[in-house]
Design an enzyme around this catalytic site. Structure first.
Site, PDB file in Angstrom:
ATOM      1  N   ASP A 181       0.833  -1.205   0.000  1.00 32.79           N
ATOM      2  CA  ASP A 181       0.000   0.000   0.000  1.00 32.79           C
ATOM      3  C   ASP A 181       0.872   1.261   0.000  1.00 32.79           C
ATOM      4  O   ASP A 181       1.989   1.244   0.518  1.00 32.79           O
ATOM      5  CB  ASP A 181      -0.902  -0.029   1.244  1.00 32.79           C
ATOM      6  N   ARG A 196      -0.527   9.045  -9.837  1.00 33.96           N
ATOM      7  CA  ARG A 196      -0.530   7.829  -9.015  1.00 33.96           C
ATOM      8  C   ARG A 196       0.139   6.635  -9.714  1.00 33.96           C
ATOM      9  O   ARG A 196       0.802   5.815  -9.068  1.00 33.96           O
ATOM     10  CB  ARG A 196      -1.970   7.437  -8.672  1.00 33.96           C
ATOM     11  N   ASN A 227     -10.507  -2.585  -5.993  1.00 39.34           N
ATOM     12  CA  ASN A 227      -9.723  -1.735  -6.912  1.00 39.34           C
ATOM     13  C   ASN A 227     -10.426  -1.521  -8.253  1.00 39.34           C
ATOM     14  O   ASN A 227     -10.114  -0.573  -8.976  1.00 39.34           O
ATOM     15  CB  ASN A 227      -8.324  -2.316  -7.150  1.00 39.34           C
ATOM     16  N   SER A 277      -8.154  -5.008   5.042  1.00 39.79           N
ATOM     17  CA  SER A 277      -8.729  -4.656   3.735  1.00 39.79           C
ATOM     18  C   SER A 277      -9.140  -5.865   2.887  1.00 39.79           C
ATOM     19  O   SER A 277      -8.823  -5.935   1.708  1.00 39.79           O
ATOM     20  CB  SER A 277      -7.759  -3.773   2.935  1.00 39.79           C
TER      21      SER A 277
HETATM   22  C1  FPP Z   1      -1.800   0.152  -3.420  1.00 41.71           C
HETATM   23  O1  FPP Z   1      -1.365   1.463  -3.439  1.00 41.71           O
HETATM   24  C2  FPP Z   1      -1.253  -0.655  -4.528  1.00 41.71           C
HETATM   25  C3  FPP Z   1      -1.973  -1.231  -5.537  1.00 41.71           C
HETATM   26  C4  FPP Z   1      -3.427  -1.082  -5.636  1.00 41.71           C
HETATM   27  C5  FPP Z   1      -1.362  -2.007  -6.628  1.00 41.71           C
HETATM   28  C6  FPP Z   1      -0.053  -2.660  -6.368  1.00 41.71           C
HETATM   29  C7  FPP Z   1       0.632  -2.883  -7.653  1.00 41.71           C
HETATM   30  C8  FPP Z   1       1.953  -2.825  -7.864  1.00 41.71           C
HETATM   31  C9  FPP Z   1       2.952  -2.675  -6.827  1.00 41.71           C
HETATM   32  C10 FPP Z   1       2.478  -2.919  -9.250  1.00 41.71           C
HETATM   33  C11 FPP Z   1       2.417  -4.201  -9.959  1.00 41.71           C
HETATM   34  C12 FPP Z   1       2.550  -5.394  -9.122  1.00 41.71           C
HETATM   35  C13 FPP Z   1       2.983  -6.597  -9.555  1.00 41.71           C
HETATM   36  C14 FPP Z   1       2.838  -7.772  -8.678  1.00 41.71           C
HETATM   37  C15 FPP Z   1       3.603  -6.813 -10.866  1.00 41.71           C
HETATM   38  P1  FPP Z   1      -2.454   2.604  -3.520  1.00 41.71           P
HETATM   39  O2  FPP Z   1      -2.651   2.973  -4.928  1.00 41.71           O
HETATM   40  O3  FPP Z   1      -3.684   2.169  -2.799  1.00 41.71           O
HETATM   41  O4  FPP Z   1      -1.750   3.768  -2.755  1.00 41.71           O
HETATM   42  P2  FPP Z   1      -2.446   4.899  -1.835  1.00 41.71           P
HETATM   43  O5  FPP Z   1      -3.031   4.185  -0.659  1.00 41.71           O
HETATM   44  O6  FPP Z   1      -1.307   5.768  -1.473  1.00 41.71           O
HETATM   45  O7  FPP Z   1      -3.471   5.568  -2.673  1.00 41.71           O
END
Ligand code: FPP
Length: 263
Positions: A34, A47, A82, A210
């Site tokens: 996260d 983002r 998501n 979550s």
């Molecule tokens: C949460 O951060 C992260 C995600 C929803 C996606 C995670 C994906 C990656 C790290 C990239 C690809 C992964 C792989 C396995 C190839 P957020 O967007 O919720 O951050 P925030 O809470 O700061 O908004």
């Protein structure tokens, strides 16, 4: 003269690495990655820039886990919730998944790592499904570590799916109700051969599960760090493991019982 920052980081990582008790490693670590969005926004970027940089953390963490001998590493890469994000961000994430999975097949094979996936995979974009299936197939023979991607996944979805499958078995008189117990229920989860995670890490200072692995984390040790996912490095994984190893896992027993069992 001050020591260069990279030297200090290398020393810290080495120190933390040495603190790990190899005899008490968790077999399965799960991670809620996260903070990508906030990491990007702190830099005045979109983002998606955070997700792109999050891939480096995925690579480092998988490498560190495999080097240590962790048998299973499960990453929450895309939750059911998501899908509610702006279409532009979903498309970028799907694109990133396609590219990353494709780019990493060789490294996964070189390192004897098997890629696996859990979640409502039918919902994924066609291209992601194709790349994913190819990577699952091409790495299926690897035995050192299973790297599990939770995609279009939520814990409640998985439990409901299990309940539905069990209900069908009962309705078709293939299963009797008194045979339903925790062990049987577990066998209806997405990847029933994988043991429950002993350690769940969540980055970015949020203290929530979550909807991740709701069934499997009943007795999991939770570890929260303020680090945003794109900043997560090997040393952060080591720190989480060292913290985990200092805990007493009682599973409902008393401290005295645990000490007596240790004999
Ligand atoms: C949460 O951060 C992260 C995600 C929803 C996606 C995670 C994906 C990656 C790290 C990239 C690809 C992964 C792989 C396995 C190839 P957020 O967007 O919720 O951050 P925030 O809470 O700061 O908004």
């Amino acid at each position: 003269m001050n020591k260069p920052l990279y030297l200090s980081i290398m020393e810290e990582t080495k120190d933390m690495h040495e603190k790990i008790d190899r005899g008490k490693l968790p077999a399965h670590i799960a991670i809620i990655m996260d903070g990508n969005g906030r990491w990007a926004q702190q830099r005045g970027e979109h983002r998606v820039f955070g997700h792109q940089n999050g891939v480096d953390s995925v690579r480092e963490t998988a490498e560190a886990a495999a080097e240590l001998g962790i048998r299973y590493l499960t990453l929450y890469a895309f939750s059911t919730e998501n899908w509610n994000r702006p279409r532009e961000e979903i498309n970028a994430l799907m694109h990133l998944l396609v590219i990353t999975i494709n780019n990493e097949i060789k490294t996964l094979n070189d390192n004897n790592i098997r890629l696996r996936a859990m979640g409502n995979l039918h919902c994924l974009d066609k291209k992601v499904k194709e790349e994913l299936n190819e990577a699952l197939e091409k790495t299926s023979h690897n035995t050192r570590m299973d790297l599990v991607l939770a995609l279009s996944y939520s814990g409640r979805w998985e439990i409901v799916e299990a309940a539905k499958s069990i209900a069908i078995q009962v309705k078709e008189e293939k299963l009797s109700v008194d045979k339903i117990n925790e062990k049987l229920f577990s066998s209806y989860m997405n990847l029933p051969d994988i043991p429950d995670p002993e350690l769940l890490i969540r980055t970015s200072g949020e203290f929530r599960i979550s909807n991740f692995l709701m069934w499997q984390t009943a007795y999991t040790e939770l570890y929260f760090t303020q680090k945003l996912w794109p900043d997560f490095r090997k040393n952060d994984l080591y720190e989480a493991i060292v913290d985990f190893q200092q805990r007493e896992r009682r599973f409902g027993k008393t401290s005295e019982q645990i000490i007596n069992c240790k004999g």
